[in-house]
Design an enzyme around this catalytic site. Structure first.
Site, short mmCIF file in Angstrom:
data_model
loop_
_atom_site.label_atom_id
_atom_site.label_comp_id
_atom_site.label_asym_id
_atom_site.label_seq_id
_atom_site.Cartn_x
_atom_site.Cartn_y
_atom_site.Cartn_z
N HIS A 198 3.57 3.13 0.91
CA HIS A 198 4.63 4.42 1.78
C HIS A 198 4.48 5.92 0.70
O HIS A 198 4.70 7.57 0.76
CB HIS A 198 5.42 4.23 2.53
CG HIS A 198 6.65 4.32 1.44
ND1 HIS A 198 7.31 3.13 2.07
CD2 HIS A 198 7.28 4.94 1.45
CE1 HIS A 198 8.66 3.40 1.40
NE2 HIS A 198 9.07 3.78 1.03
N ASP A 201 3.56 -3.28 3.17
CA ASP A 201 3.47 -1.95 2.12
C ASP A 201 3.81 -1.88 0.40
O ASP A 201 5.29 -2.88 -0.08
CB ASP A 201 5.83 -1.12 2.60
CG ASP A 201 5.73 -0.03 2.09
OD1 ASP A 201 5.22 0.17 1.36
OD2 ASP A 201 7.40 0.18 2.13
N SER A 216 12.64 3.35 -3.18
CA SER A 216 11.07 3.03 -2.57
C SER A 216 10.64 2.57 -3.67
O SER A 216 10.15 2.97 -4.48
CB SER A 216 10.58 3.44 -1.73
OG SER A 216 10.91 3.88 -0.68
#
Length: 258
Positions: A73, A119, A212
């Protein structure tokens, strides 16, 4: 729904404090994140890199001198020319960082940007990242046992209500959750797929916005990738992509494109 990379949009998505209900989670965006940790040094996390664009901050890990692993992402729907990867620097954006650009991006074909299943992304750098305080890290091949402490590092928010990411890298030790506990915690809120695993000390220690794509490390190996959460240090644990699940895919990409 978003992961734990930080963009201008994310600053508007800080969770409300107070009592929590299922409808609260239904209306929340899921968010990318280090809460409850301590200031660290890149000398202790030489594999950790910053994956940046002009508007976004994520973490990543150097697996081979020209290959970085991060969250899908963080790079989805972006041009490879947008990215700058910083290595060997404790401070966000340097100084004294080794900087590389990206000439190839691979995202797992079964990545789902709504659920954040699988992811993970592989980034090939324009040239080898070498220099002071830069080292690669091995990919774990076995899942992490429940209740052991793992280390998460990054430049993300230091408090759930922060509006700016950390200037200096931080690390936090958080306990791993069993798959059963992870699935149970998110029942009715988010489906925990086989590529996902949970870690956090509820309300106290967690990753947060800006973390992230960064590393979850166990026994000197990369075991997880920061993916998403509902708030930071909340009543739910942070969710990570399981490296043992995606390991073969990543290594295959490296072999085919090196």
């Amino acid at each position: 729904m978003i992961g734990r990379c930080l963009s201008a949009m994310l600053l508007l998505l800080i969770p409300i404090q107070g009592s929590v209900s299922t409808s609260y989670f239904d209306s929340m965006e899921i968010q990318p994140r280090i809460i409850g940790g301590q200031v660290s040094s890149i000398k202790k996390e030489k594999y950790l890199v910053q994956v940046t664009t002009s508007t976004e901050l994520c973490g990543g890990s150097l697996i081979k001198p020209r290959w970085v692993i991060t969250a899908a992402h963080c790079v989805y729907a972006k041009n490879k020319d947008e990215f700058k990867v910083y290595g060997g620097a404790s401070d966000q954006g340097g100084p004294y960082a080794t900087i590389r650009q990206v000439d190839f991006v691979a995202i797992r074909p079964d990545f789902n940007r709504k659920t954040l299943n699988m992811d993970v992304a592989a980034l090939r750098l324009t040239s080898e990242m070498t220099g002071a305080n830069i080292e690669t890290i091995a990919l774990a091949s076995e899942s992490v046992p429940a209740r052991v402490l793992v280390k998460v590092s990054g430049w993300g928010f230091l408090t759930p209500d922060a509006t700016e990411t950390a200037t200096r890298v931080h690390s936090v030790l958080v306990p791993m959750w069993s798959r059963f506990s992870c699935v149970a915690a998110f029942k009715g809120i988010h489906r925990i797929t086989r590529s996902m695993m949970c870690a956090a000390k509820l309300y106290k220690k967690d990753s947060c916005d800006g973390d992230s794509g960064g590393p979850l490390v166990y026994r000197g190996e990369l075991a997880g990738i920061v993916s998403f959460g509902y708030g930071c240090a909340s009543s739910l644990p942070g969710v990570y992509t399981s490296v043992p699940v995606i390991r073969d895919w990543f290594l295959r990409v490296v072999e085919e494109h090196s």
